[in-house]
Scaffold this active site. Structure first.
Site, PDB file in Angstrom:
ATOM      1  N   HIS A 138      61.935  28.184  17.554  1.00  0.00           N
ATOM      2  CA  HIS A 138      61.079  29.310  17.180  1.00  0.00           C
ATOM      3  C   HIS A 138      59.619  28.913  17.361  1.00  0.00           C
ATOM      4  O   HIS A 138      59.042  28.215  16.522  1.00  0.00           O
ATOM      5  CB  HIS A 138      61.392  29.714  15.733  1.00  0.00           C
ATOM      6  CG  HIS A 138      60.614  30.890  15.263  1.00  0.00           C
ATOM      7  ND1 HIS A 138      60.165  31.020  13.968  1.00  0.00           N
ATOM      8  CD2 HIS A 138      60.181  31.993  15.906  1.00  0.00           C
ATOM      9  CE1 HIS A 138      59.509  32.157  13.843  1.00  0.00           C
ATOM     10  NE2 HIS A 138      59.495  32.760  15.010  1.00  0.00           N
ATOM     11  N   GLU A 150      59.516  25.786  15.030  1.00  0.00           N
ATOM     12  CA  GLU A 150      60.518  25.698  13.965  1.00  0.00           C
ATOM     13  C   GLU A 150      61.878  25.554  14.648  1.00  0.00           C
ATOM     14  O   GLU A 150      62.238  26.382  15.482  1.00  0.00           O
ATOM     15  CB  GLU A 150      60.440  27.022  13.184  1.00  0.00           C
ATOM     16  CG  GLU A 150      61.055  27.038  11.845  1.00  0.00           C
ATOM     17  CD  GLU A 150      60.807  28.403  11.148  1.00  0.00           C
ATOM     18  OE1 GLU A 150      60.500  29.417  11.812  1.00  0.00           O
ATOM     19  OE2 GLU A 150      60.925  28.435   9.926  1.00  0.00           O
ATOM     20  N   ASN A 188      59.160  33.081   8.682  1.00  0.00           N
ATOM     21  CA  ASN A 188      59.238  34.530   8.474  1.00  0.00           C
ATOM     22  C   ASN A 188      59.836  34.921   7.130  1.00  0.00           C
ATOM     23  O   ASN A 188      59.647  36.044   6.675  1.00  0.00           O
ATOM     24  CB  ASN A 188      59.975  35.187   9.640  1.00  0.00           C
ATOM     25  CG  ASN A 188      59.039  35.294  10.835  1.00  0.00           C
ATOM     26  OD1 ASN A 188      57.869  35.631  10.682  1.00  0.00           O
ATOM     27  ND2 ASN A 188      59.530  34.968  12.010  1.00  0.00           N
TER      28      ASN A 188
END
Ligand SMILES: NC(=O)c1ccc[n+]([C@@H]2O[C@H](COP(=O)([O-])OP(=O)(O)OC[C@H]3O[C@@H](n4cnc5c(N)ncnc54)[C@H](O)[C@@H]3O)[C@@H](O)[C@H]2O)c1
Length: 289
Positions: A138, A150, A188
């Protein structure tokens, strides 16, 4: 050893991922079904490399070598890629289908990574013919500027896959954090509820978009306000992530704000559409909508 990378999806994230991988010496092919997006990806990478040259961060020769390592296609052109990084629209049905198809087109040793912001890596992994070679990578937006990647290990990800991807992240000069495979991962899980709450604050008339962003910039030392950040991320992506959190945790605290849904329905997706919570001209400077 990873040498050839295919980036599936050449939107704002895909072009950035292709850029940093090619600059680090990998041969990179960008695959996107949209010709317009392929052209935009090539133009964006060239513009960003030019900016690095003009700032003295990259030589003209290194820029040319980076561009020479990049190619653009409408489908995966051959089997010999060592790593696929998927960066298509945040939609579980689309990603599951594309990764399943891609796994049949790639050599059996190839690793498949997804840049998903929130979707279960385990769910994506089991759709392929090689669940132990699927992992989350990510990247953050804009990829050339942001330091973090990530990494998400699915329940099936092997240690060899994790180590191979960790080497790539080191070679492109980024810093890795590792997350369990839970909705939204680390970034997130924390960021998106804050953005959603900022949208609720606008929806409930608590303050203007400008004041909400100014409050969070000057009051909490964030470089960018949450509504401007939502526009940068893309409001369709924000809605998709909130929906994954809402469904994944079955918890009403993650319900997406109705105003976010309305903006997505209107096609006001943020910077990439020219309009979101702010309006954007040719440059990235923003005005209030
Ligand atoms: N925008 C962000 O800030 C951000 C940050 C980190 C991760 N992500 C994730 O990255 C992924 C891509 O997001 P984005 O912001 O680049 O979206 P985007 O809308 O800019 O790009 C998506 C791209 O996917 C392409 N695409 C769609 N269907 C395709 C298909 N069948 N085959 C090939 N290409 C196809 C589209 O043409 C488009 O170019 C999403 O999973 C998103 O959650 C986004």
């Amino acid at each position: 050893m990873i040498q050839q990378i295919v980036v599936l999806g050449g939107g704002q994230m895909g072009n950035g991922i292709a850029h940093v991988c090619a600059q680090a010496g990998y041969a990179v092919t960008v695959v996107d079904i949209s010709e317009k997006q392929r052209e935009l990806a090539q133009a964006t990478i060239t513009k960003n490399l030019d900016r690095s040259v003009s700032k003295g961060n990259l030589s003209e020769a290194a820029k040319k070598e980076t561009l020479a390592r990049l190619s653009f296609c409408d489908a995966i052109p051959h089997r010999d890629f060592d790593l696929l990084i998927e960066a298509v629209t945040e939609n579980v049905v689309l990603k599951t289908k594309l990764l399943a198809d891609a796994s049949h087109r790639l050599k059996k040793e190839a690793i498949i990574a997804s840049n998903t912001s929130s979707i279960s890596l385990t769910q994506l992994a089991v759709a392929t013919d090689r669940p132990e070679q699927v992992i989350g990578m990510h990247f953050m937006n804009p990829v050339p500027l942001m330091q973090l990647v990530e990494v998400i290990r699915s329940l099936t990800t092997s240690e060899a896959t994790f180590q191979a991807v960790a080497e790539v992240i080191e070679k492109i000069g980024k810093t890795m954090v590792v997350s369990q495979d839970m909705p939204g991962f680390i970034v997130n899980r924390i960021l998106m509820p804050m953005i959603n709450e900022a949208i609720y604050s606008l929806y409930e008339g608590i303050a203007t978009a400008e004041d909400i962003d100014r409050a969070m910039k000057l009051g909490t030392n964030q470089p960018m306000g949450p509504l401007a950040l939502a526009d940068l991320i893309g409001l369709d992506t924000c809605l998709a992530i909130m929906s994954v959190l809402h469904e994944g945790f079955s918890d009403s605290k993650y319900r997406p704000c109705p105003l976010l849904r309305n903006y997505v329905n209107a096609g006001w997706l943020g910077r990439k559409a020219g309009r979101g919570f702010y309006q954007y001209g040719g440059s990235v400077s923003c005005q209030k909508t």
